[in-house]
Design a protein around this motif. Structure first.
Motif, PDB file in Angstrom:
ATOM      1  N   PRO A 193     -49.910  65.316  13.189  1.00  0.00           N
ATOM      2  CA  PRO A 193     -49.838  65.754  11.787  1.00  0.00           C
ATOM      3  C   PRO A 193     -50.107  67.250  11.634  1.00  0.00           C
ATOM      4  O   PRO A 193     -49.516  67.898  10.767  1.00  0.00           O
ATOM      5  CB  PRO A 193     -50.943  64.927  11.109  1.00  0.00           C
ATOM      6  N   SER A 194     -50.975  67.805  12.477  1.00  0.00           N
ATOM      7  CA  SER A 194     -51.292  69.238  12.381  1.00  0.00           C
ATOM      8  C   SER A 194     -50.079  70.103  12.694  1.00  0.00           C
ATOM      9  O   SER A 194     -49.893  71.161  12.097  1.00  0.00           O
ATOM     10  CB  SER A 194     -52.439  69.594  13.335  1.00  0.00           C
ATOM     11  N   ASP A 197     -48.070  70.154   9.509  1.00  0.00           N
ATOM     12  CA  ASP A 197     -48.682  71.008   8.487  1.00  0.00           C
ATOM     13  C   ASP A 197     -48.434  72.487   8.772  1.00  0.00           C
ATOM     14  O   ASP A 197     -48.060  73.254   7.876  1.00  0.00           O
ATOM     15  CB  ASP A 197     -50.193  70.752   8.413  1.00  0.00           C
ATOM     16  N   HIS A 198     -48.626  72.896  10.010  1.00  0.00           N
ATOM     17  CA  HIS A 198     -48.440  74.306  10.369  1.00  0.00           C
ATOM     18  C   HIS A 198     -46.970  74.712  10.235  1.00  0.00           C
ATOM     19  O   HIS A 198     -46.658  75.809   9.751  1.00  0.00           O
ATOM     20  CB  HIS A 198     -48.937  74.562  11.795  1.00  0.00           C
ATOM     21  N   GLU A 201     -46.180  75.031   6.534  1.00  0.00           N
ATOM     22  CA  GLU A 201     -46.798  76.237   5.962  1.00  0.00           C
ATOM     23  C   GLU A 201     -45.834  77.414   6.074  1.00  0.00           C
ATOM     24  O   GLU A 201     -45.649  78.182   5.128  1.00  0.00           O
ATOM     25  CB  GLU A 201     -48.085  76.583   6.729  1.00  0.00           C
ATOM     26  N   LYS A 227     -46.850  61.939   7.671  1.00  0.00           N
ATOM     27  CA  LYS A 227     -47.024  63.319   7.215  1.00  0.00           C
ATOM     28  C   LYS A 227     -45.671  63.978   6.930  1.00  0.00           C
ATOM     29  O   LYS A 227     -45.489  64.659   5.917  1.00  0.00           O
ATOM     30  CB  LYS A 227     -47.789  64.123   8.270  1.00  0.00           C
ATOM     31  N   TYR A 231     -43.852  65.291   3.138  1.00  0.00           N
ATOM     32  CA  TYR A 231     -43.206  66.577   2.855  1.00  0.00           C
ATOM     33  C   TYR A 231     -41.745  66.394   2.435  1.00  0.00           C
ATOM     34  O   TYR A 231     -41.031  67.381   2.227  1.00  0.00           O
ATOM     35  CB  TYR A 231     -43.263  67.486   4.086  1.00  0.00           C
TER      36      TYR A 231
END
Length: 260
Positions: A193-194, A197-198, A201, A227, A231
């Motif tokens: 998931p990270s 997210d990155h 971003e 995740k 989005y």
């Protein structure tokens, strides 16, 4: 049956760091693809603080030590270097790679779940952990709290300690933005998931949502898939076995299906 080079000339985002990217990139190349290595996660150990120091000194008082990634293993043992006499409790791990890195340290895991997600891990570990057991979970600053919460509710005494920070280096942000803007990628892959997210971003910061519309997306694990969906992205490949190898195979299967 798969074509010999099903990823022929397709540019595939490899979101891992240099040390982890090699086997991933080799797999892409084996199927004819062009790996584009842009690490979406970088890790740095935290400054040693009193909380971490207390946990390390009390290591022999814990019944279980839980590692959820190879990064936690590497980082945790780097803090133990100056305390070679530490007595380790029983160790539970999530992930094939996590288990392998632990073995490289000369330590055998006492518990490995049948599938590599937190929910299955907890379900299979709970019958083994007695109520009142002391559990230590070293983690990154962005890690989920699911395991700690579930074990605490089951009666365990759980201590979580942050041992590393996750971030996206500036040079990687700029490279990623340029590649997306110039439509230099065909397939996106996400391993956590990270990483999603990155990635997003950067997309939001540079207004690049439209450039994602025709890209094929593969991921590892239901949490990462969730995740991506949050989005508003379409996931084309999400295998039942949570490995890079299976993600690539699943992506190829999708491509073959589209072509036929």
């Amino acid at each position: 049956m798969l074509k010999q080079k099903p990823l022929l000339d397709k540019k595939v985002l490899v979101p891992r760091g240099k040390d982890q990217a090699k086997s991933f990139s080799q797999l892409v190349e084996r199927f004819g693809g062009i790996p584009v290595e842009i690490p979406l996660l970088a890790f740095r150990p935290i400054e040693k603080n009193q909380r971490l120091q207390d946990c390390l000194q009390a290591l022999d008082t814990y019944d279980w030590l839980i590692f959820t990634s190879n990064v936690t293993v590497e980082t945790f043992f780097s803090f133990l270097k100056n305390d070679a006499g530490s007595v380790l409790p029983k160790i539970a791990v999530i992930g094939k790679r996590t288990e392998e890195v632990l073995k490289e340290k000369g330590v055998q895991a006492d518990f490995v779940p049948s599938t590599y997600v937190a929910e299955a891990f907890v379900e299979e570990l709970l019958p083994i952990i007695e109520s009142g057991s002391k559990v230590l979970i070293p983690k990154g600053n962005l890690a989920r709290e699911y395991i700690a919460t579930a074990l605490t509710e089951a009666g365990a005494q759980v201590d979580e300690v942050v041992i590393y920070e996750t971030y996206l280096p500036v040079e990687n942000r700029l490279k990623l933005a340029q590649m997306i803007a110039e439509r230099q990628l065909d397939i996106l892959t996400f391993t956590s998931p990270s990483t999603v997210d990155h990635f997003m971003e950067v997309v939001k910061e540079h207004g690049l949502d439209e450039q994602l519309s025709n890209l094929i997306i593969g991921c590892i694990g239901p949490v990462t898939e969730k995740k991506l969906i949050e989005y508003g992205l379409t996931v084309h490949a999400s295998p039942k076995e949570y490995t890079v190898n299976e993600m690539i195979k699943s992506t190829i299967a999708y491509l073959e299906m589209e072509e036929s």
